[in-house]
Design a protein around this motif. Structure first.
Motif, PDB file in Angstrom:
ATOM      1  N   GLY A 255       0.820  -1.206   0.000  1.00 54.08           N
ATOM      2  CA  GLY A 255       0.000   0.000   0.000  1.00 54.08           C
ATOM      3  C   GLY A 255       0.858   1.262   0.000  1.00 54.08           C
ATOM      4  N   ILE A 256       1.971   1.228   0.754  1.00 52.77           N
ATOM      5  CA  ILE A 256       2.895   2.366   0.764  1.00 52.77           C
ATOM      6  C   ILE A 256       3.466   2.594  -0.629  1.00 52.77           C
ATOM      7  CG2 ILE A 256       5.139   3.149   1.623  1.00 52.77           C
ATOM      8  CD1 ILE A 256       4.448   1.817   4.284  1.00 52.77           C
ATOM      9  N   VAL A 257       3.793   1.504  -1.322  1.00 45.80           N
ATOM     10  CA  VAL A 257       4.309   1.613  -2.689  1.00 45.80           C
ATOM     11  C   VAL A 257       3.268   2.274  -3.591  1.00 45.80           C
ATOM     12  CG1 VAL A 257       5.053   0.305  -4.716  1.00 45.80           C
ATOM     13  CG2 VAL A 257       5.871  -0.352  -2.436  1.00 45.80           C
ATOM     14  N   ALA A 258       2.002   1.855  -3.446  1.00 43.37           N
ATOM     15  CA  ALA A 258       0.930   2.463  -4.244  1.00 43.37           C
ATOM     16  C   ALA A 258       0.819   3.959  -3.944  1.00 43.37           C
ATOM     17  CB  ALA A 258      -0.389   1.752  -3.960  1.00 43.37           C
ATOM     18  N   GLY A 259       0.954   4.334  -2.670  1.00 44.38           N
ATOM     19  CA  GLY A 259       0.916   5.740  -2.302  1.00 44.38           C
ATOM     20  C   GLY A 259       2.063   6.530  -2.911  1.00 44.38           C
ATOM     21  N   CYS A 260       3.258   5.933  -2.903  1.00 42.37           N
ATOM     22  CA  CYS A 260       4.428   6.605  -3.480  1.00 42.37           C
ATOM     23  C   CYS A 260       4.292   6.781  -4.987  1.00 42.37           C
ATOM     24  CB  CYS A 260       5.698   5.813  -3.157  1.00 42.37           C
ATOM     25  SG  CYS A 260       6.171   5.840  -1.405  1.00 42.37           S
ATOM     26  N   HIS A 261       3.655   5.817  -5.656  1.00 40.65           N
ATOM     27  CA  HIS A 261       3.428   5.958  -7.092  1.00 40.65           C
ATOM     28  C   HIS A 261       2.444   7.086  -7.376  1.00 40.65           C
ATOM     29  CE1 HIS A 261       4.773   1.526  -7.926  1.00 40.65           C
ATOM     30  NE2 HIS A 261       5.780   2.343  -7.717  1.00 40.65           N
ATOM     31  N   ALA A 262       1.451   7.248  -6.492  1.00 41.18           N
ATOM     32  CA  ALA A 262       0.465   8.310  -6.680  1.00 41.18           C
ATOM     33  C   ALA A 262       1.057   9.684  -6.368  1.00 41.18           C
ATOM     34  CB  ALA A 262      -0.760   8.050  -5.806  1.00 41.18           C
ATOM     35  N   GLU A 263       1.866   9.767  -5.333  1.00 38.54           N
ATOM     36  CA  GLU A 263       2.484  11.028  -4.912  1.00 38.54           C
ATOM     37  C   GLU A 263       3.936  10.771  -4.527  1.00 38.54           C
ATOM     38  OE1 GLU A 263       1.936  14.097  -4.992  1.00 38.54           O
ATOM     39  OE2 GLU A 263      -0.172  14.138  -5.612  1.00 38.54           O
ATOM     40  N   PRO A 264       4.850  10.792  -5.514  1.00 38.51           N
ATOM     41  CA  PRO A 264       6.256  10.465  -5.246  1.00 38.51           C
ATOM     42  C   PRO A 264       6.929  11.397  -4.241  1.00 38.51           C
ATOM     43  CG  PRO A 264       5.786  10.457  -7.607  1.00 38.51           C
ATOM     44  CD  PRO A 264       4.595  11.068  -6.938  1.00 38.51           C
ATOM     45  N   HIS A 392       4.982  19.201   6.783  1.00 40.79           N
ATOM     46  CA  HIS A 392       4.189  20.200   6.061  1.00 40.79           C
ATOM     47  C   HIS A 392       5.046  21.336   5.506  1.00 40.79           C
ATOM     48  CE1 HIS A 392       0.482  21.578   4.600  1.00 40.79           C
ATOM     49  NE2 HIS A 392      -0.275  21.438   5.671  1.00 40.79           N
ATOM     50  N   ARG A 393       6.332  21.322   5.772  1.00 39.71           N
ATOM     51  CA  ARG A 393       7.219  22.327   5.168  1.00 39.71           C
ATOM     52  C   ARG A 393       7.369  22.077   3.672  1.00 39.71           C
ATOM     53  NH1 ARG A 393      12.742  21.745   8.111  1.00 39.71           N
ATOM     54  NH2 ARG A 393      12.230  19.580   7.613  1.00 39.71           N
ATOM     55  N   CYS A 394       7.338  20.814   3.266  1.00 40.88           N
ATOM     56  CA  CYS A 394       7.597  20.502   1.856  1.00 40.88           C
ATOM     57  C   CYS A 394       6.508  19.643   1.220  1.00 40.88           C
ATOM     58  CB  CYS A 394       8.950  19.796   1.714  1.00 40.88           C
ATOM     59  SG  CYS A 394       9.070  18.251   2.630  1.00 40.88           S
ATOM     60  N   ILE A 395       5.551  19.151   2.022  1.00 42.66           N
ATOM     61  CA  ILE A 395       4.454  18.331   1.512  1.00 42.66           C
ATOM     62  C   ILE A 395       3.143  19.077   1.756  1.00 42.66           C
ATOM     63  CG2 ILE A 395       3.251  16.117   1.654  1.00 42.66           C
ATOM     64  CD1 ILE A 395       6.125  15.876   0.667  1.00 42.66           C
ATOM     65  N   THR A 396       2.344  19.233   0.716  1.00 39.76           N
ATOM     66  CA  THR A 396       1.056  19.906   0.880  1.00 39.76           C
ATOM     67  C   THR A 396       0.013  18.926   1.406  1.00 39.76           C
ATOM     68  OG1 THR A 396       0.211  19.368  -1.343  1.00 39.76           O
ATOM     69  CG2 THR A 396       1.615  21.333  -1.122  1.00 39.76           C
ATOM     70  N   GLY A 397      -1.071  19.473   1.935  1.00 37.89           N
ATOM     71  CA  GLY A 397      -2.145  18.626   2.403  1.00 37.89           C
ATOM     72  C   GLY A 397      -2.747  17.796   1.291  1.00 37.89           C
ATOM     73  N   GLY A 398      -2.865  18.383   0.094  1.00 35.15           N
ATOM     74  CA  GLY A 398      -3.409  17.642  -1.041  1.00 35.15           C
ATOM     75  C   GLY A 398      -2.542  16.465  -1.425  1.00 35.15           C
ATOM     76  N   GLU A 399      -1.217  16.666  -1.427  1.00 40.67           N
ATOM     77  CA  GLU A 399      -0.306  15.566  -1.754  1.00 40.67           C
ATOM     78  C   GLU A 399      -0.431  14.439  -0.730  1.00 40.67           C
ATOM     79  OE1 GLU A 399       3.334  18.015  -3.935  1.00 40.67           O
ATOM     80  OE2 GLU A 399       3.224  17.917  -1.741  1.00 40.67           O
ATOM     81  N   ALA A 400      -0.493  14.812   0.536  1.00 44.84           N
ATOM     82  CA  ALA A 400      -0.618  13.796   1.584  1.00 44.84           C
ATOM     83  C   ALA A 400      -1.931  13.027   1.452  1.00 44.84           C
ATOM     84  CB  ALA A 400      -0.519  14.449   2.957  1.00 44.84           C
ATOM     85  N   CYS A 401      -3.013  13.726   1.150  1.00 41.23           N
ATOM     86  CA  CYS A 401      -4.313  13.067   1.012  1.00 41.23           C
ATOM     87  C   CYS A 401      -4.331  12.121  -0.182  1.00 41.23           C
ATOM     88  CB  CYS A 401      -5.418  14.109   0.877  1.00 41.23           C
ATOM     89  SG  CYS A 401      -5.791  14.990   2.414  1.00 41.23           S
ATOM     90  N   ARG A 402      -3.725  12.525  -1.299  1.00 40.42           N
ATOM     91  CA  ARG A 402      -3.692  11.646  -2.475  1.00 40.42           C
ATOM     92  C   ARG A 402      -2.839  10.407  -2.204  1.00 40.42           C
ATOM     93  NH1 ARG A 402      -4.162  16.710  -4.970  1.00 40.42           N
ATOM     94  NH2 ARG A 402      -1.909  17.118  -4.914  1.00 40.42           N
ATOM     95  N   PHE A 403      -1.728  10.585  -1.507  1.00 42.17           N
ATOM     96  CA  PHE A 403      -0.913   9.432  -1.102  1.00 42.17           C
ATOM     97  C   PHE A 403      -1.750   8.489  -0.247  1.00 42.17           C
ATOM     98  CE2 PHE A 403       1.546   7.187   2.044  1.00 42.17           C
ATOM     99  CZ  PHE A 403       2.690   6.753   1.393  1.00 42.17           C
ATOM    100  N   PHE A 404      -2.405   9.047   0.769  1.00 45.86           N
ATOM    101  CA  PHE A 404      -3.192   8.255   1.713  1.00 45.86           C
ATOM    102  C   PHE A 404      -4.330   7.534   1.004  1.00 45.86           C
ATOM    103  CE2 PHE A 404      -4.725   8.601   6.401  1.00 45.86           C
ATOM    104  CZ  PHE A 404      -3.925   7.530   6.747  1.00 45.86           C
ATOM    105  N   GLY A 405      -5.000   8.235   0.103  1.00 38.20           N
ATOM    106  CA  GLY A 405      -6.106   7.630  -0.625  1.00 38.20           C
ATOM    107  C   GLY A 405      -5.669   6.451  -1.477  1.00 38.20           C
TER     108      GLY A 405
END
Length: 415
Positions: A255-264, A392-405
């Motif tokens: 699942g982590i791999v899938a998240g990294c592919h969605a938001e590297p 949150h200094r370098c990752i936006t909330g949207g990026e984190a949510c897309r990774f999580f999703g």
């Protein structure tokens, strides 16, 4: 007279603890013979003598913490041989020494691989041929295993070690206890399980110096507090449709791999000083492991190119090495993302702590049986509670949510 500094043990750590001196002031020692056993955050290693001569001064006692490159031993060479450092033709030549210099400090650098446990593959403080010392009569076991044996009243001399080179593991101690040869545990009454007894402490409590992994953990957490702006998301992955035989940890990593592919961007590093981030293509997952000595974080390499069977084999190998404190230093650095499986012990959600320069860590809670609404009623489903902390200094909330999703979507798959 020559001063030998505590070497850099090849782990990039700022200090080490003196576990045992093999010499005392006034002793004569040959080059390559062991000076002292020291414990870092990751291993117990022997520091060999770079010189042949007389021990003029020890700068620390057993149990003391010594900073890397600080004085460790003074040698009185007495005009004799200068030691392995000066004889080895492959060693770097030192700059010319002035006649007025009474003491020249050694660079104190150890090269090559270090093995863990009480028998180690020793390296001198300069480039030279490897030399294995004879094992001491003391049973070979990592500090965590010694602590377990002491707690349970087990004599390690009576335990047969099944680890590498006869190393006694935690499983060996447990097997010895179950065989009935160890001190008997408190008997249970009837069919009830024995009630855990509280630790026996003096009335005023105890005060102890943080050492080894606990000391390294304190330093890492302080660095995280000072350098990271954490933000945490919480959610659950419904795994009710999983087919039998699924490997939970392997599925989480997938699942982590899938998240990294969605938001590297969550797979990489951030340098706050230069405001530069580095996004990595290979996914190396650091897995926080709880041990009696403290938190140890080995790294599972290139998980994106491993199938379920390969992931399980690598996980088992890391688990055994971590439990026995034989995990290699190179297997605990350069991770690109982190995972904390705290739910194996207790807890549903958490705010896992990022260790810089990484930018994200995933936490998994204990699997729950939750009542969920479905079309026409309610059902009880198995779900994995998840926590994602990101910088949150370098990752936006949207990026984190897309990774999580993306991670949750992959975990919901039947297989």
């Amino acid at each position: 007279m020559k001063t030998f500094n505590l070497p850099d043990l090849g782990e990039g750590l700022p200090e080490a603890e003196i576990v045992k001196w093999h010499v005392k002031e006034g002793d004569t020692i040959e080059a390559d013979e062991p000076l002292a056993s020291v414990e870092t955050a990751k291993a117990v290693v022997d520091v060999p003598s770079p010189y042949s001569g007389k021990i003029a001064k020890l700068y620390a006692g057993e149990g003391d913490i010594v900073e890397t490159h600080k004085p460790l031993v003074d040698f009185d060479l007495g005009g004799g041989e200068a030691g392995a450092a000066d004889q080895n033709e492959t060693a770097k030549e030192a700059p010319p020494e002035k006649a007025s210099d009474a003491v020249r400090e050694d660079s104190g650098t150890v090269v090559g691989q270090m093995m863990s446990s009480d028998e180690v593959l020793e390296e001198t403080a300069v480039v030279r041929k490897k030399k294995r010392q004879k094992a001491a009569a003391r049973p070979k076991a990592a500090p965590a295993v010694r602590a377990l044996a002491k707690k349970e009243g087990v004599d390690l001399n009576a335990v047969e070690g099944t680890g590498k080179n006869g190393l006694i593991t935690a499983d060996d101690v447990q097997r010895h206890m179950q065989s009935g040869q160890a001190a008997p545990a408190a008997a249970a009454t009837g069919a009830r399980a024995a009630v855990p007894q509280p630790h026996k402490l003096p009335a005023g409590g105890i005060k102890e110096q943080l050492r080894g992994p606990r000391r390294a953990m304190a330093q890492s957490m302080s660095r995280s507090r000072d350098e990271v702006m954490p933000c945490t998301l919480f959610d659950d992955a419904d795994i009710n449709d999983w087919l039998p035989g699924q490997d939970i940890t392997a599925r989480v990593i997938r699942g982590i791999v899938a998240g990294c592919h969605a938001e590297p961007g969550l797979n990489g590093f951030f340098d706050g000083a230069s405001l530069t981030r580095q996004i990595m293509t290979r996914i190396d997952v650091a897995m926080a492991v709880d041990t009696p000595d403290g938190l140890i974080v080995p790294v599972l390499r290139d998980v994106g190119n491993k199938d379920g069977a390969a992931l399980r084999a690598a996980l088992n190998q890391l688990k055994e090495a971590t439990r026995n404190r034989t995990v290699a230093p190179e297997d605990m650095r350069d991770y690109t993302i982190m995972l904390s499986n705290f739910g194996m012990l207790a807890g549903r959600y958490a705010t896992p702590v990022i260790v810089p320069p990484a930018v994200a860590i995933i936490g998994t809670g204990g699997i729950q049986h939750d009542v969920v609404p479905v079309m026409g009623g309610i059902e009880v489903h198995k779900r994995i509670p998840l926590s994602l902390t990101f910088d949150h200094r370098c990752i936006t909330g949207g990026e984190a949510c897309r990774f999580f999703g993306a991670m949750i979507k992959d975990l919901r798959r039947a297989q």
